[in-house]
Design a protein around this motif. Structure first.
Motif, PDB file in Angstrom:
ATOM      1  N   GLN A  41      64.693  27.565  35.505  1.00 55.76           N
ATOM      2  CA  GLN A  41      65.126  28.236  34.280  1.00 55.76           C
ATOM      3  C   GLN A  41      64.445  27.640  33.052  1.00 55.76           C
ATOM      4  O   GLN A  41      64.054  28.361  32.129  1.00 55.76           O
ATOM      5  N   LYS A  42      64.329  26.292  33.046  1.00 58.18           N
ATOM      6  CA  LYS A  42      63.640  25.666  31.918  1.00 58.18           C
ATOM      7  C   LYS A  42      62.183  26.118  31.860  1.00 58.18           C
ATOM      8  O   LYS A  42      61.653  26.444  30.791  1.00 58.18           O
ATOM      9  N   GLU A  43      61.528  26.134  33.033  1.00 57.48           N
ATOM     10  CA  GLU A  43      60.146  26.608  33.051  1.00 57.48           C
ATOM     11  C   GLU A  43      60.069  28.061  32.605  1.00 57.48           C
ATOM     12  O   GLU A  43      59.151  28.464  31.871  1.00 57.48           O
ATOM     13  N   LEU A  44      61.069  28.872  33.062  1.00 61.27           N
ATOM     14  CA  LEU A  44      61.083  30.277  32.671  1.00 61.27           C
ATOM     15  C   LEU A  44      61.267  30.428  31.164  1.00 61.27           C
ATOM     16  O   LEU A  44      60.605  31.257  30.522  1.00 61.27           O
ATOM     17  N   LYS A  45      62.188  29.613  30.577  1.00 60.22           N
ATOM     18  CA  LYS A  45      62.384  29.675  29.118  1.00 60.22           C
ATOM     19  C   LYS A  45      61.114  29.284  28.379  1.00 60.22           C
ATOM     20  O   LYS A  45      60.748  29.909  27.377  1.00 60.22           O
ATOM     21  N   ASP A  46      60.433  28.211  28.893  1.00 62.31           N
ATOM     22  CA  ASP A  46      59.185  27.813  28.243  1.00 62.31           C
ATOM     23  C   ASP A  46      58.148  28.925  28.312  1.00 62.31           C
ATOM     24  O   ASP A  46      57.451  29.220  27.328  1.00 62.31           O
TER      25      ASP A  46
END
Length: 281
Positions: A135-140
């Motif tokens: 999710q963090k990678e997706l948000k980035d």
């Protein structure tokens, strides 16, 4: 005589006192009647106010009674609707007995599967950790995508604005250049025609005048000076026309390079280079 005199005086005094008493009694009667009238008027006004007050209260009470009756009727209607809904719910509850039994069986089966709960819980925690990272990678990536979209929108808007400015500037330059070229060409044609006419007139004058060689030489020198001046003017006009054409063509090449840099087809420009007035220049 004195007794008769005082008897008359007594009688006169008594009559005067009776008259004064009757006058005072009459005034008292009038004041009493006036007070009675005022009291009756005040009582009638107070009675009218009290009557209006209680009439208003009675009217408000009647309105409130009618409103309460309407509310009671609405509550009765709602009660009937609720009774109907209650009956529907009871029927639905009867229909849900079988699904309840199936759910109870499912609960029993799930309780059997509860033995593997801890292992599944650990796997779930690992999955959640990976999910958070993802999710963090997706948000980035989403943030980078939004930044790129904003930059793309800004660049696209700048490209459209620049294209509009290019088109407007080219139209203006083409109009100005075309008008100036037309003026210069007409002026050049007029000068050439005037030169030819003057040469013809000069030849006719020389043929008709039979001038001596010295005068003819002087006229020829003056004519050469005039022709030289006219030729210089014509050359200057041709150079001005050539400069305008070159400036137009250079600006057109610059616009084509900018359109190519921004990914706009050059065919959309709709302008052609201008040809020079004298071939080979």
């Amino acid at each position: 005589e004195m007794e008769a005199k005082y008897t008359r005086k007594m009688q006169a005094l008594r009559d005067e006192m009776d008259l004064r008493r009757k006058t005072e009694i009459h005034e008292l009667e009038e004041r009493k009647n006036t007070q009675i009238s005022e009291l009756m008027g005040n009582h009638e006004g107070a009675f009218g106010a009290i009557k209006n007050y209680y009439n208003d209260i009675t009217a408000k009470n009647l309105t409130l009674i009618n409103l309460l009756k309407e509310q009671v009727e609405e509550l009765k209607k709602k009660e009937a609707v609720l009774e109907k809904e209650k009956a529907d719910v009871l029927r639905q509850n009867k229909g849900l007995i079988e699904p309840l039994q199936e759910a109870q069986e499912l609960v029993a089966e799930l309780q059997k599967k509860l033995v593997h709960y801890y292992r599944d819980k650990e796997a779930l925690m690992n999955s959640k950790a990976h999910l958070k990272i993802s999710q963090k990678e997706l948000k980035d990536l989403q943030w980078e995508h939004e930044v790129l979209e904003q930059r793309f929108s800004k660049v696209q808007a700048e490209r459209d604005e620049l294209y509009q400015k290019f088109t407007k500037a080219i139209n203006e330059v083409q109009q100005k250049t075309g008008f100036k070229n037309l003026l210069l060409e007409r002026k050049l044609q007029g000068l050439l025609s005037l030169l030819e006419q003057k040469e013809v007139e000069l030849g006719e004058v020389i043929a008709a005048s039979n001038l001596d060689p010295s005068a003819l030489s002087l006229v020829s020198h003056k004519l050469e000076d005039v022709l030289t001046s006219k030729n210089a003017t014509i050359k200057d006009l041709q150079l001005q026309l050539a400069r305008v054409c070159k400036a137009h063509n250079d600006m057109l090449q610059t616009f084509e390079a900018k359109l190519t840099a921004f990914g706009i087809p050059v065919d959309n420009l709709g302008f052609q280079p201008l040809s020079f007035p004298i071939p080979g220049q």
